[in-house]
Design an enzyme around this catalytic site. Sequence first.
Site, short mmCIF file in Angstrom:
data_model
loop_
_atom_site.label_atom_id
_atom_site.label_comp_id
_atom_site.label_asym_id
_atom_site.label_seq_id
_atom_site.Cartn_x
_atom_site.Cartn_y
_atom_site.Cartn_z
N SER A 63 0.86 -1.23 -0.23
CA SER A 63 0.02 -0.11 -0.02
C SER A 63 1.15 1.19 0.03
O SER A 63 0.24 2.24 -0.35
CB SER A 63 -0.84 -0.16 1.29
OG SER A 63 -2.00 -0.74 0.99
N TYR A 188 -3.74 -2.63 -10.33
CA TYR A 188 -3.44 -2.41 -8.83
C TYR A 188 -2.81 -3.16 -8.30
O TYR A 188 -1.89 -2.84 -7.40
CB TYR A 188 -5.10 -2.48 -8.30
CG TYR A 188 -5.08 -2.07 -6.68
CD1 TYR A 188 -4.94 -1.28 -5.99
CD2 TYR A 188 -5.25 -3.58 -6.25
CE1 TYR A 188 -4.82 -1.14 -4.58
CE2 TYR A 188 -5.12 -3.56 -4.53
CZ TYR A 188 -5.13 -2.26 -4.15
OH TYR A 188 -4.89 -2.46 -2.65
N TYR A 240 -4.64 3.67 7.89
CA TYR A 240 -5.68 3.00 8.23
C TYR A 240 -6.60 3.36 9.43
O TYR A 240 -6.42 4.54 10.00
CB TYR A 240 -5.73 1.70 7.89
CG TYR A 240 -4.88 1.11 6.87
CD1 TYR A 240 -5.11 1.60 5.34
CD2 TYR A 240 -3.81 0.67 6.86
CE1 TYR A 240 -4.54 1.38 4.41
CE2 TYR A 240 -2.83 0.31 5.86
CZ TYR A 240 -3.13 0.58 4.74
OH TYR A 240 -2.36 0.11 3.70
N VAL A 258 1.10 -3.60 3.80
CA VAL A 258 1.06 -5.05 4.39
C VAL A 258 2.48 -5.93 4.15
O VAL A 258 2.56 -7.04 4.71
CB VAL A 258 -0.21 -5.81 4.12
CG1 VAL A 258 -1.44 -5.26 4.54
CG2 VAL A 258 -0.15 -6.27 2.56
N1 GLN Z 1 -2.44 -5.31 -2.04
C1 GLN Z 1 -2.96 -5.21 -0.65
C2 GLN Z 1 -4.41 -5.58 -0.83
O1 GLN Z 1 -5.01 -4.93 -1.66
C3 GLN Z 1 -2.48 -4.05 -0.23
C4 GLN Z 1 -3.15 -3.83 1.19
C5 GLN Z 1 -2.01 -2.88 2.07
O2 GLN Z 1 -0.86 -2.71 2.17
N2 GLN Z 1 -2.50 -2.53 3.44
O3 GLN Z 1 -5.10 -5.99 -0.02
#
Ligand code: GLN
Length: 304
Positions: A63, A188, A240, A258
């Site tokens: 993310s 994405y 978040y 993540v």
């Molecule tokens: N690629 C991950 C997803 O869409 C990104 C989420 C993240 O890093 N919080 O779930």
Amino acid sequence: MNYAEILEKIYNELEPTLGEGSVANYIPELGKVTPDQLGISVCTNEGDEYTIGNAERLFSIQSISKVFSFALAYKLEKENLWKRLGREPSGNRFDSLVLLENENGIPRNPFINAGALVVTDILLQHFDNPLDEVLSFVRSISGNPNIVINRNVQESEISCADRNYALAHFMKSYNNINSNVDHLIKTYSGLCAIEMTTVDLARSFRLFSTSGCNPWTHERVLTTSQNKRINAVMMTCGLYNAVGDFAYRVGIPAKSGVGGGIVGVIPNEMSIAVWSPALDETGNSLLGIKAMEMFTTLSEKSIY
Ligand code: GLN
């Protein structure tokens, strides 16, 4: 201020707890990463750099890529961007669907998955190949022409992207997604699968600590006002549903992923990137947050 000493102190204190938390395994490729790793990299606006631990190991930025995509989309669309996106914290998990119906398919902010899907949709309207555009932007601001997408991680995420598909289809029903949903998810997931080191990330975030100038060419990339606003959205939405706690403990604009990375900005002073792949229950790096907290506490630097 002796930043090298501060990094050593942080590393020594956190080393016995390496591996606490759990790696993201909802994306199978990320589940294979060894959890007990920690790297930290700091870049000052004067160009001094400090690193410790696994600072030069490549990891999936996930993310964190949302900041790069958002910066490009914001440059292109300017304030029009906000017709399709909000800029308030969501108070929910990064992949939550829960607010979208009450809010007519307009995501709360560009850093939750729904918002990043809208940003990716905007990039798909402007570019034939947004992955190439974002990659060349990231290469230029990090000064590293070798940054690439890990195609295994991209494929792995596509294979289990049910929630992101659900978000995209739901927003399409409100006419807030224009692209083909398969193509959108592929793009994405490719953005999330960009691999960088903490050194690359800290260097690239000097864009945001030097009020919007490319740290290598000194060319203006963002207006000072756009740069202020991107930092503001990171401050309020970058972690978040842990963003309040992060502001309280760390006190700087930052963005997590993540993959276990977190990168932050102390405006007009420096950028700092940390990586430790084991996450807490909000999907943020457990030791990464602790390292950031120790850095701003020991250096007595934050925006507050
Ligand atoms: N690629 C991950 C997803 O869409 C990104 C989420 C993240 O890093 N919080 O779930």
